[in-house]
Design a protein around this motif. Structure first.
Motif, mmCIF file in Angstrom:
data_model
loop_
_atom_site.group_PDB
_atom_site.id
_atom_site.type_symbol
_atom_site.label_atom_id
_atom_site.label_comp_id
_atom_site.label_asym_id
_atom_site.label_seq_id
_atom_site.Cartn_x
_atom_site.Cartn_y
_atom_site.Cartn_z
ATOM 1 N N CYS A 113 -5.617 -47.812 -31.563
ATOM 2 C CA CYS A 113 -6.661 -48.843 -31.582
ATOM 3 C C CYS A 113 -7.033 -49.154 -33.026
ATOM 4 C CB CYS A 113 -7.908 -48.387 -30.833
ATOM 5 S SG CYS A 113 -7.626 -47.755 -29.167
ATOM 6 N N GLU A 114 -7.496 -50.367 -33.246
ATOM 7 C CA GLU A 114 -7.952 -50.731 -34.585
ATOM 8 C C GLU A 114 -9.352 -50.174 -34.834
ATOM 9 O OE1 GLU A 114 -8.774 -54.647 -37.445
ATOM 10 O OE2 GLU A 114 -8.217 -54.917 -35.334
ATOM 11 N N ARG A 115 -9.582 -49.728 -36.070
ATOM 12 C CA ARG A 115 -10.896 -49.245 -36.492
ATOM 13 C C ARG A 115 -11.448 -50.189 -37.551
ATOM 14 N NH1 ARG A 115 -12.026 -44.630 -40.694
ATOM 15 N NH2 ARG A 115 -14.117 -43.916 -40.166
ATOM 16 N N LYS A 116 -12.687 -50.631 -37.355
ATOM 17 C CA LYS A 116 -13.342 -51.491 -38.329
ATOM 18 C C LYS A 116 -14.592 -50.796 -38.866
ATOM 19 C CE LYS A 116 -11.603 -55.897 -36.573
ATOM 20 N NZ LYS A 116 -11.920 -57.312 -36.222
ATOM 21 N N MET A 117 -15.054 -51.257 -40.033
ATOM 22 C CA MET A 117 -16.132 -50.583 -40.741
ATOM 23 C C MET A 117 -17.358 -51.478 -40.885
ATOM 24 S SD MET A 117 -14.672 -47.650 -41.608
ATOM 25 C CE MET A 117 -15.878 -47.043 -42.780
ATOM 26 N N TYR A 118 -18.529 -50.889 -40.669
ATOM 27 C CA TYR A 118 -19.790 -51.499 -41.067
ATOM 28 C C TYR A 118 -20.216 -50.888 -42.401
ATOM 29 C CZ TYR A 118 -21.079 -54.074 -36.835
ATOM 30 O OH TYR A 118 -21.142 -54.986 -35.814
ATOM 31 N N PHE A 119 -20.790 -51.721 -43.263
ATOM 32 C CA PHE A 119 -21.338 -51.239 -44.533
ATOM 33 C C PHE A 119 -22.614 -52.001 -44.811
ATOM 34 C CE2 PHE A 119 -21.615 -51.183 -49.230
ATOM 35 C CZ PHE A 119 -21.639 -49.814 -49.426
ATOM 36 N N LEU A 120 -23.704 -51.275 -45.011
ATOM 37 C CA LEU A 120 -25.023 -51.877 -45.209
ATOM 38 C C LEU A 120 -25.335 -52.882 -44.094
ATOM 39 C CD1 LEU A 120 -25.078 -52.379 -49.100
ATOM 40 C CD2 LEU A 120 -26.149 -50.552 -47.756
ATOM 41 N N GLY A 121 -24.969 -52.515 -42.871
ATOM 42 C CA GLY A 121 -25.273 -53.337 -41.713
ATOM 43 C C GLY A 121 -24.383 -54.535 -41.506
ATOM 44 N N THR A 122 -23.310 -54.655 -42.289
ATOM 45 C CA THR A 122 -22.405 -55.803 -42.199
ATOM 46 C C THR A 122 -21.002 -55.340 -41.815
ATOM 47 O OG1 THR A 122 -23.643 -57.029 -43.885
ATOM 48 C CG2 THR A 122 -21.375 -57.736 -43.459
ATOM 49 N N LEU A 123 -20.407 -55.980 -40.815
ATOM 50 C CA LEU A 123 -19.040 -55.674 -40.433
ATOM 51 C C LEU A 123 -18.093 -56.232 -41.488
ATOM 52 C CD1 LEU A 123 -17.216 -54.443 -38.194
ATOM 53 C CD2 LEU A 123 -17.082 -56.755 -37.209
ATOM 54 N N MET A 124 -17.308 -55.354 -42.107
ATOM 55 C CA MET A 124 -16.396 -55.771 -43.166
ATOM 56 C C MET A 124 -15.136 -56.392 -42.546
ATOM 57 S SD MET A 124 -17.763 -55.144 -46.149
ATOM 58 C CE MET A 124 -19.286 -55.753 -45.434
#
Length: 301
Positions: A113-124
């Motif tokens: 599965c693909e993994r995505k990241m949130y940073f400071l409340g924003t989906l990168m």
């Protein structure tokens, strides 16, 4: 509910654990925590939600902790999902698992599965390469490879299948916590890069050679080898420029800049600085490197 056990490694995760467990309950029949003796409310919250908690001493190694869980938890399901406490699956991925798993081919032993990241409340979403990870696997056919960094689930047999949905890493701790975490990670990454040239890590066992990485993990390793051959310090700068400008990371405003600067440039420069420190103190002697890392960073290789 499907024959899936979700295993979550925890230490002081009271900010995340309820969200994680409630998410896992939507596709798992059992949820186990391998807890490193948390001193906050992690265990109480988990047990109140019906998860089973088992505690094991943390030995500075995620792979070792997860494999302890595989060997010691009372797992009776056909499948296992590895989920970090600050991660959760999107609704689309949960629906996909619930729809596809009952009829999955017997030839398939792992789901990527693909993994995505949130940073400071924003989906990168800009400046990123797609991060595909094998997280769902048949209990009898998978193990976590024993590495200091970048450890993956590996299969002893069977094929993998890519699902379309994704899961996210959405950590709610402060930026200061993130910086400290990556400072700790940087020596581990430095060890992995030094090992490519100087073989300073003693293989844990010959059995690991028989395990099969997913295609995505193999691709990531190959890219790391190419990165390791680039000049020290310059490679971190080039990587940042590639992500921020050529991969359009700048489109995501302040959060995009901070993410790509801190994770793409600062962190990797810190890794290179520690590589430089080790080589300046030890030259190219692997024995001296191992002793220096043990004395200064408390990592026994």
């Amino acid at each position: 509910m499907h024959s899936i056990t979700t295993i979550i490694l925890t230490y002081n995760e009271e900010k995340h654990i309820a969200r994680c467990i409630k998410n896992a309950q939507q596709f798992s029949s059992k949820i186990f925590l391998v807890d490193s003796f948390s001193n906050d409310k992690t265990v109480a919250i988990a047990e109140s939600l019906g998860a089973k908690v088992f505690q094991n001493k943390w030995e500075n190694n995620h792979a070792k902790q997860f494999n302890w869980g595989l060997e010691n938890l009372p797992i009776t399901t056909e499948w296992v999902f590895r989920l970090d406490a600050d991660e959760y699956l999107t609704e689309d991925l949960i629906l996909e698992i619930n729809k596809k798993m009952p009829s999955i081919s017997e030839k398939i032993s792992g789901i990527v599965c693909e993994r995505k990241m949130y940073f400071l409340g924003t989906l990168m979403t800009k400046g990123m390469v797609q991060m595909n990870m094998l997280r769902l696997f048949r209990y009898a056919d998978g193990i976590c490879e024993d590495r200091w960094m970048d450890e993956h689930i590996v299969l002893t047999k069977g094929d993998t299948e890519q699902f379309e949905g994704y899961f996210v890493d959405d950590n709610k701790n402060s930026l200061g916590w993130w910086v400290e975490k990556h400072n700790n990670y940087s020596i581990r990454e430095a060890v992995e890069l030094l090992n490519l040239d100087y073989h300073i890590i003693t293989p844990k066992s010959e059995q690991a050679i028989a395990h099969e990485l997913s295609d995505d993990a193999k691709s990531k390793r190959e890219k790391k080898r190419k990165y390791a051959n680039m000049p020290l310090f310059w490679r971190a700068y080039i990587y940042f420029v590639f992500r921020y400008f050529f991969k359009l990371g700048f489109i995501q405003g302040k959060e995009g800049f901070l993410w790509h600067f801190l994770q793409g440039w600062w962190y990797r420069t810190l890794v290179d600085a520690k590589i430089y420190e080790v080589k300046k103190a030890c030259g190219t002697d692997p024995k001296k490197m191992k002793q220096f890392i043990l004395e200064n960073y408390n990592l026994k290789l």
